[in-house]
Design an enzyme around this catalytic site. Structure first.
Site, mmCIF file in Angstrom:
data_model
loop_
_atom_site.group_PDB
_atom_site.id
_atom_site.type_symbol
_atom_site.label_atom_id
_atom_site.label_comp_id
_atom_site.label_asym_id
_atom_site.label_seq_id
_atom_site.Cartn_x
_atom_site.Cartn_y
_atom_site.Cartn_z
ATOM 1 N N GLU A 46 0.835 -1.196 0.000
ATOM 2 C CA GLU A 46 0.000 0.000 0.000
ATOM 3 C C GLU A 46 0.875 1.254 0.000
ATOM 4 O O GLU A 46 0.585 2.243 -0.692
ATOM 5 C CB GLU A 46 -0.901 0.030 1.249
ATOM 6 C CG GLU A 46 -1.817 -1.189 1.401
ATOM 7 C CD GLU A 46 -1.177 -2.318 2.210
ATOM 8 O OE1 GLU A 46 0.024 -2.582 2.004
ATOM 9 O OE2 GLU A 46 -1.884 -2.925 3.023
ATOM 10 N N ALA A 148 9.556 -37.566 -9.083
ATOM 11 C CA ALA A 148 9.750 -37.891 -10.509
ATOM 12 C C ALA A 148 9.766 -39.399 -10.605
ATOM 13 O O ALA A 148 10.677 -40.061 -10.087
ATOM 14 C CB ALA A 148 11.065 -37.316 -11.016
ATOM 15 N N MET A 157 16.059 -47.630 -9.695
ATOM 16 C CA MET A 157 16.290 -49.059 -9.867
ATOM 17 C C MET A 157 16.725 -49.655 -8.520
ATOM 18 O O MET A 157 17.090 -48.933 -7.598
ATOM 19 C CB MET A 157 17.379 -49.304 -10.925
ATOM 20 C CG MET A 157 16.937 -48.970 -12.348
ATOM 21 S SD MET A 157 15.637 -50.115 -12.880
ATOM 22 C CE MET A 157 15.157 -49.370 -14.444
ATOM 23 N N THR A 190 19.486 -39.513 0.300
ATOM 24 C CA THR A 190 19.568 -38.898 -1.027
ATOM 25 C C THR A 190 20.908 -38.187 -1.214
ATOM 26 O O THR A 190 21.527 -38.259 -2.287
ATOM 27 C CB THR A 190 18.395 -37.903 -1.206
ATOM 28 O OG1 THR A 190 17.165 -38.628 -1.135
ATOM 29 C CG2 THR A 190 18.471 -37.178 -2.537
ATOM 30 N N PRO A 273 12.299 -42.651 -1.165
ATOM 31 C CA PRO A 273 11.055 -43.292 -0.724
ATOM 32 C C PRO A 273 10.892 -43.354 0.798
ATOM 33 O O PRO A 273 9.770 -43.286 1.299
ATOM 34 C CB PRO A 273 11.174 -44.708 -1.301
ATOM 35 C CG PRO A 273 12.171 -44.615 -2.397
ATOM 36 C CD PRO A 273 13.115 -43.517 -2.030
#
EC number: 3.5.4.26
Lengths: 338, 338
Positions: A46, A148, A157, A190, A273
């Site tokens: 504003e 993904a 895999m 990961t 996972p």
């Protein structure tokens, strides 16, 4: 108001813990000023708009995507500035979600004789600041889980190999998704498997969110890992600095509450996972963005989420909000049904 | 020609081993007759249309979805009837796919001085009779593989429980899919686990395809199983009546060749992960129709297809042709990339 919402978006990478807000001032059918909240700690939308017209808004109407503040924070209250500008009408998309101040800005304006309408494009405004709103109401950031996977629901895999499941366009889309969040959350598994930098490497997108790793086993010690690159700060949550759940692992809700305390409204979960499954089981994921590639990775590959479900009645039900093609991949936006 | 294609479709449940064909006769900008091939062994589309005008087609143009036949089969050659009708022009969507007769109908018409154009809406005509075309060229029927799975690619719980993965609308869609095929192919495992009837139970759809079971282990002996209901014939392929593959199991290609020999153009595969995986590995599936439900069945559940793949370079690549929502489920049409 639509313009005000578009202006608000421009503050995405600057406002930090604050909400994105846009403001348009109209007089006699013409737009005479516009502004948005640009940088955390600096002027609100504003004020940026009023500054364009030297705070002379006699008889004008303000369109603001969020209720003007009524309190002295890092900046003076916007409601007071609007009153002093001479505006006669204020149209608001949504009230302030912070229960401590919600409605007070509207009351201050009304008490000064200004006509106030609220609710115009309210859903769009809520969508825009869904992270801020969730944090104000619960202390937790809004968590988007990116996956993904192949069409048969696999993300790697058996060997761990996972490059690449989706096409280049989908991976570019992930870069954009990263840049829209304040933090990227991942797990130590990961980091050790893929050594990702978790940065935004797309030209034209300068913002790299902070990187957050959940590391129950104190495994992430090597400071030469890409996750410690200079692109953005990195935080490791381990058993020293986080509460533990009953299973001895890090309490995921505590991680998110700590991030919320730091003013993080939005978190992108990019994990394996194990962590994704645990986040689902803890009901901490607000939205899934699933890139589903037109491939079958087979029955030996690893499922997208470790979820030990044994009966159909226990399956997790999602609501799909959007499906679109990103080149050859599908992008599915979904959330867990309440 | 668009109308002729729509007419052709009406023959779906009657023409059996024959192609679906439609014919529209136009004179001076008006449609004066139309017909389609209705019943195997009876009149072809051109004759049904010509009958409407007592074979008086002086100066008219015929639109036919498939090249008129030039040989005496169960009925006299259509090309001769067209010549005798006095038509001056014939427009054909596609040539006859049977290599033994392809082009001969066109030649006969041209030799009689009739102008012939071929290729109008050719792709649509090929799509309509893709089963017939494939059987003419290879001896094999066109195989559609239907899969009802969760978003994470599972088709049953570890216990075998699988009811219901998709919603009612998707299951109705499967009934329509069944009625569009001449045979339903399944495996003995599915019969013993679920005792399905594999019939078309939807009101308004009267056609139930023949039912075909692949039974390597001579397990299907109980004639009270639903698969032996009176709704349609049932064929069991076992080691007595089928060639064997090198692994000692039934050679799937031989099953399909036998079905092709019976005049089966279209087969719907509705089976468990074992048979689906084997059919994929044998490269015998032409199209997938995958109903993907908005649920996660978890990492213990069974994958849609038993496919022992270990490396990303060996993953199976699909082309997605269509994605649409069937209520809350997605329906994905795809095929394996050559």
């Amino acid at each position: 108001m639509d313009l005000a919402l578009k202006l608000a978006c421009q503050g995405m990478h600057g406002v930090g813990a604050n909400p994105m807000v846009g403001c348009v001032i109209e007089k006699a059918g013409r737009i005479i000023a516009q502004g948005y909240h640009q940088v955390f700690g600096e002027a609100h939308a504003e004020i940026n708009a009023l500054n364009q017209i030297n705070h002379q808004a006699d008889g004008a109407t303000l369109y603001v995507t969020l209720e003007p503040c009524s309190h002295q924070g890092k900046t003076p209250p916007c409601a007071q500035a609007i009153i002093e500008s001479g505006a006669k009408k204020v149209i608001i998309a949504m009230l302030d979600p912070n229960p401590l101040v919600s409605g007070k800005g509207v009351a201050m304006l009304k008490n000064a004789g200004i006509e106030v309408l609220a609710g115009l494009l309210e859903q769009q405004a809520q969508q825009l600041n869904r992270g801020f709103i969730k944090r104000m109401k619960t202390g937790l950031p809004f968590v988007t889980c990116k996956i993904a996977m192949s069409l048969d629901g696999k993300t790697s895999m058996q060997s761990g190999e996972s490059k690449w499941i989706t096409g280049e366009s989908a991976r570019i889309d992930v870069q954009k998704l990263r840049s829209k969040n304040q933090a990227i959350l991942t797990g130590s598994g990961t980091i050790l498997a893929d050594n990702p930098a978790m940065t935004v490497r797309l030209q034209g997108l300068s913002h790299t969110p902070i990187r957050v790793v959940i590391d129950s086993g104190h495994l992430i010690t090597d400071k030469t890992l890409n996750i410690f690159s200079n692109d953005a700060p990195t935080q490791i949550f381990n058993t020293d600095n986080t509460k533990l759940a009953t299973n001895g692992k890090i309490k995921l809700e505590d991680v998110l509450l700590q991030l919320g305390d730091q003013g993080i409204n939005t978190v992108l979960l990019e994990a394996g996972p194990g962590l994704i499954g645990a986040m689902i089981e803890s009901n901490l994921i607000d939205e899934f963005i699933i890139y589903s590639a037109p491939t079958l990775m087979g029955s030996h590959a690893n499922s997208m989420a470790q979820l030990p479900i044994n009966q159909m009645t226990d399956k997790i039900n999602l609501a799909i909000h959007d499906v679109r093609m990103i080149d050859e991949d599908m992008r599915i936006t979904a959330s867990i049904k309440p």
